[in-house]
Design a protein around this motif. Structure first.
Motif, mmCIF file in Angstrom:
data_model
loop_
_atom_site.group_PDB
_atom_site.id
_atom_site.type_symbol
_atom_site.label_atom_id
_atom_site.label_comp_id
_atom_site.label_asym_id
_atom_site.label_seq_id
_atom_site.Cartn_x
_atom_site.Cartn_y
_atom_site.Cartn_z
ATOM 1 N N ASN A 4 0.841 -1.191 0.000
ATOM 2 C CA ASN A 4 0.000 0.000 0.000
ATOM 3 C C ASN A 4 0.882 1.250 0.000
ATOM 4 O O ASN A 4 1.559 1.540 0.991
ATOM 5 C CB ASN A 4 -0.913 -0.011 1.231
ATOM 6 N N TYR A 48 -1.721 10.591 -5.370
ATOM 7 C CA TYR A 48 -1.847 9.146 -5.559
ATOM 8 C C TYR A 48 -2.740 8.843 -6.750
ATOM 9 O O TYR A 48 -3.692 9.576 -7.024
ATOM 10 C CB TYR A 48 -2.448 8.490 -4.308
ATOM 11 N N SER A 49 -2.456 7.729 -7.406
ATOM 12 C CA SER A 49 -3.351 7.238 -8.444
ATOM 13 C C SER A 49 -4.615 6.723 -7.755
ATOM 14 O O SER A 49 -4.653 6.558 -6.535
ATOM 15 C CB SER A 49 -2.678 6.124 -9.256
ATOM 16 N N GLN A 50 -5.654 6.445 -8.541
ATOM 17 C CA GLN A 50 -6.889 5.924 -7.941
ATOM 18 C C GLN A 50 -6.611 4.638 -7.179
ATOM 19 O O GLN A 50 -7.187 4.402 -6.135
ATOM 20 C CB GLN A 50 -7.933 5.661 -9.021
ATOM 21 N N GLN A 51 -5.739 3.842 -7.708
ATOM 22 C CA GLN A 51 -5.371 2.577 -7.090
ATOM 23 C C GLN A 51 -4.147 2.821 -6.220
ATOM 24 O O GLN A 51 -3.111 3.238 -6.699
ATOM 25 C CB GLN A 51 -5.049 1.570 -8.198
ATOM 26 N N ALA A 52 -4.256 2.566 -4.914
ATOM 27 C CA ALA A 52 -3.133 2.808 -3.996
ATOM 28 C C ALA A 52 -2.391 1.535 -3.634
ATOM 29 O O ALA A 52 -1.343 1.591 -3.013
ATOM 30 C CB ALA A 52 -3.638 3.480 -2.727
ATOM 31 N N GLU A 53 -2.935 0.377 -4.036
ATOM 32 C CA GLU A 53 -2.317 -0.898 -3.686
ATOM 33 C C GLU A 53 -2.115 -1.754 -4.925
ATOM 34 O O GLU A 53 -2.876 -1.664 -5.879
ATOM 35 C CB GLU A 53 -3.211 -1.682 -2.715
ATOM 36 N N ALA A 64 -0.368 0.657 -9.010
ATOM 37 C CA ALA A 64 -0.533 1.769 -8.067
ATOM 38 C C ALA A 64 0.670 2.706 -8.190
ATOM 39 O O ALA A 64 1.793 2.260 -8.423
ATOM 40 C CB ALA A 64 -0.649 1.246 -6.645
#
Length: 176
Positions: free
Chosen positions: A50, A71-76, A80
């Motif tokens: 993460n 951060y990108s929309q996806q954090a994990e 990401a």
């Protein structure tokens, strides 16, 4: 005039010597650190997978304290990413591969620096009570002498920060 020619010749010979010496050094610098975290693999993986959790332990998550992280929309997981733009520098980190049984691999690009490929590999310890961690970074230096000479001391530059990051990560995971 003769003195001036001697100085110019000396500078040229010295530059040639430095260039030839740099050919002996590898064009890739590798910095590695290992450790054991007395916490389950799931707990450690949750922290390294993460990117938002990196702010708590990773020494390079905010290299410029004036920078705002985006951060990108996806954090994990794979894909990401986050980027930053500050007064001192800017850059981007992206997770390129993430698997619980292997760990996390990432690409870090910082303005005016060489790109870094890194990985944080995880395995359960022999007794199953903890997690063995292997953090490595690889920097492609190219052929320019000043980068290769910097690569020669990269372990002394980056190693202590990696040690501090592993210590913080260990404290966070062992508290959970």
């Amino acid at each position: 005039m003769r003195f001036f020619k001697l100085i110019v010749l000396s500078v040229v010979v010295f530059a040639l010597f430095v260039f030839l010496l740099s050919l002996v050094f590898p064009s890739t610098a590798v910095v590695e650190r290992t450790g054991v975290i007395h916490a389950p693999l799931d707990s450690v993986y949750a922290q390294v997978n993460n990117l938002k959790a990196w702010e708590q332990w990773n020494p390079w998550s905010r290299p410029d304290t004036t920078a705002q992280l985006v951060y990108s929309q996806q954090a994990e997981g794979a894909g990401a990413s986050y980027s930053w733009h500050g007064q001192l520098n800017s850059g981007k980190v992206m997770i390129t591969d993430s698997r619980k049984d292997k760990g996390v691999h990432y690409q870090m690009d910082i303005a005016n620096m060489r790109p870094v490929k890194g990985g944080i590999e995880l395995k359960p310890t022999a007794d199953g009570q903890g997690t063995a961690i292997f953090w490595h970074m690889e920097i492609k230096l190219g052929m320019l002498p000043w980068w290769k000479l910097r690569g020669f001391i990269s372990d002394r530059i980056y190693g202590p920060a990696m040690d501090a990051g592993l210590t913080k990560l260990s404290r966070i995971c062992e508290r959970q």
